[in-house]
Write an enzyme that holds these catalytic residues in place. Structure first.
Site, short mmCIF file in Angstrom:
data_model
loop_
_atom_site.label_atom_id
_atom_site.label_comp_id
_atom_site.label_asym_id
_atom_site.label_seq_id
_atom_site.Cartn_x
_atom_site.Cartn_y
_atom_site.Cartn_z
N GLU A 105 0.83 -1.21 0.00
CA GLU A 105 0.00 0.00 0.00
C GLU A 105 0.86 1.27 0.00
O GLU A 105 0.40 2.34 0.40
CB GLU A 105 -0.94 0.01 1.22
N HIS A 144 -2.74 1.68 8.60
CA HIS A 144 -3.80 0.90 7.95
C HIS A 144 -3.98 -0.41 8.71
O HIS A 144 -3.00 -1.10 9.01
CB HIS A 144 -3.43 0.63 6.49
N HIS A 150 -7.11 -3.82 9.68
CA HIS A 150 -8.31 -4.55 9.25
C HIS A 150 -9.21 -4.86 10.46
O HIS A 150 -9.41 -6.03 10.78
CB HIS A 150 -7.92 -5.87 8.58
N GLU A 161 -17.48 10.57 22.99
CA GLU A 161 -16.10 10.93 22.71
C GLU A 161 -15.80 11.04 21.21
O GLU A 161 -14.88 11.76 20.79
CB GLU A 161 -15.19 9.86 23.33
N HIS A 178 -12.79 -4.06 3.59
CA HIS A 178 -11.34 -4.22 3.68
C HIS A 178 -10.79 -3.72 5.02
O HIS A 178 -10.26 -4.52 5.80
CB HIS A 178 -10.67 -3.48 2.51
O1 2HA Z 1 -1.64 -7.09 3.27
O2 2HA Z 1 -3.37 -4.78 4.38
O3 2HA Z 1 -4.15 -3.76 2.09
C1 2HA Z 1 -1.45 -5.78 3.57
C2 2HA Z 1 -2.71 -5.05 3.42
C3 2HA Z 1 -3.12 -4.68 2.06
ZN ZN Z 2 -5.30 -3.99 3.93
#
Ligand code: 2HA
Ligand code: ZN
Length: 271
Positions: A113, A136, A138, A166, A207
């Site tokens: 990414e 980032h 998940h 909050e 995602h």
């Molecule tokens: O595997 O999170 O978006 C890495 C990630 C791709």
């Molecule tokens: Zn990801």
């Protein structure tokens, strides 16, 4: 190597792993380094790596250095073997290429990414020069909501804000939503960085989530706050499709003065 930046970067990766946000190699982290931090690493820089295409253009980041997780690397392993999992890269004079100068000692590349991270870091630098982190992950609950809520900024912002008083205080700019897209490229980077021009949270449908921060605690804390509120919303929706009680538009307006925040009226619609 004993280093404050390594410690803080590692803490974020480990804390995200412990939250369950980083299955397998999921998620990635990037940091735009301060000049004095670059100096701490310079003695162990290598200069024999090839210049590679970023896959996008980030001219405002030319000649800057970044600490980034590696592609295919597991957040779980960052605390166990930092120099295997993480790289320091520098961006070239044109803002189109990068070179690994430190880390990834067993080979590999920066996060898949990288275009999204660098495009976000570029707009954030222009917004606020001290905004240095893009994270980032998940997290399950915010991802679950992308299957049942309309993929609209107004709806995600309002529904998440309602779950914890909050929330509007921590992210008064709200949440941006990116519809499902192929990850890992320039196109999704453009959409996400468009959000980061004004907001600190971007949700990628089906995602995960991108957040930014001035420091690692702030970025992690933002991810945690949004995901906690998403968890509450999942519980509420699991109990009942309607709420008997909630925080109302005027209640949000009443938060503005005491907490010194401005909330866009587009989020405070009557339902
Ligand atoms: O595997 O999170 O978006 C890495 C990630 C791709
Ligand atoms: Zn990801």
């Amino acid at each position: 190597m004993e280093n404050r930046l390594i410690r803080d970067f590692t803490k974020t990766c480990t804390d995200g792993w412990l939250q369950g946000w980083h299955e397998r190699n999921g998620g990635n982290l990037s940091y735009r380094m301060r000049p004095e931090e670059v100096e701490q690493f310079r003695a162990s820089f290598r200069n024999d790596e090839p210049w590679r295409e970023i896959g996008t253009e980030v001219p405002a980041l030319k000649n800057e250095y970044f600490m980034v997780t590696g592609s295919g690397k597991y957040m779980r392993n960052v605390s166990l073997d930092f120099e295997d999992s993480v790289a320091v890269i520098r961006v070239d004079e044109t803002g189109t290429k990068y070179q690994i100068v430190w880390g990834l000692v067993n080979g590999g590349k920066p996060t898949s990414e990288l275009p999204s991270h660098l495009m976000n870091l570029e707009v954030l630098k222009q917004r606020d020069p001290e905004m240095r982190i893009v994270y980032h992950a998940h997290p399950a609950n915010i991802v679950a909501l992308t299957f049942v809520l309309p993929l609209k900024d107004e709806v995600f912002t309002r529904e998440i804000w309602e779950m914890e008083t909050e929330c509007p205080v921590v992210f008064p700019q709200g949440i941006g939503v990116v519809e499902w897209m192929v990850p890992g490229g320039k196109e999704i980077g453009i959409k996400t960085s468009e959000i980061m021009k004004t907001k600190n949270v971007a949700v990628w449908a089906h995602h995960g989530m991108f957040v930014c921060g001035h420091d690692f605690d702030e970025a992690f804390g933002l991810m945690h706050t949004v995901e906690k509120a998403a968890e509450i919303l999942v519980k509420v929706l699991s109990m009942s499709p309607t709420k008997l009680n909630t925080i109302k538009p005027q209640d949000f307006r009443d938060l503005q003065e005491p907490f010194n925040i401005v909330l866009d009226e587009k989020y405070l619609y009557e339902k």
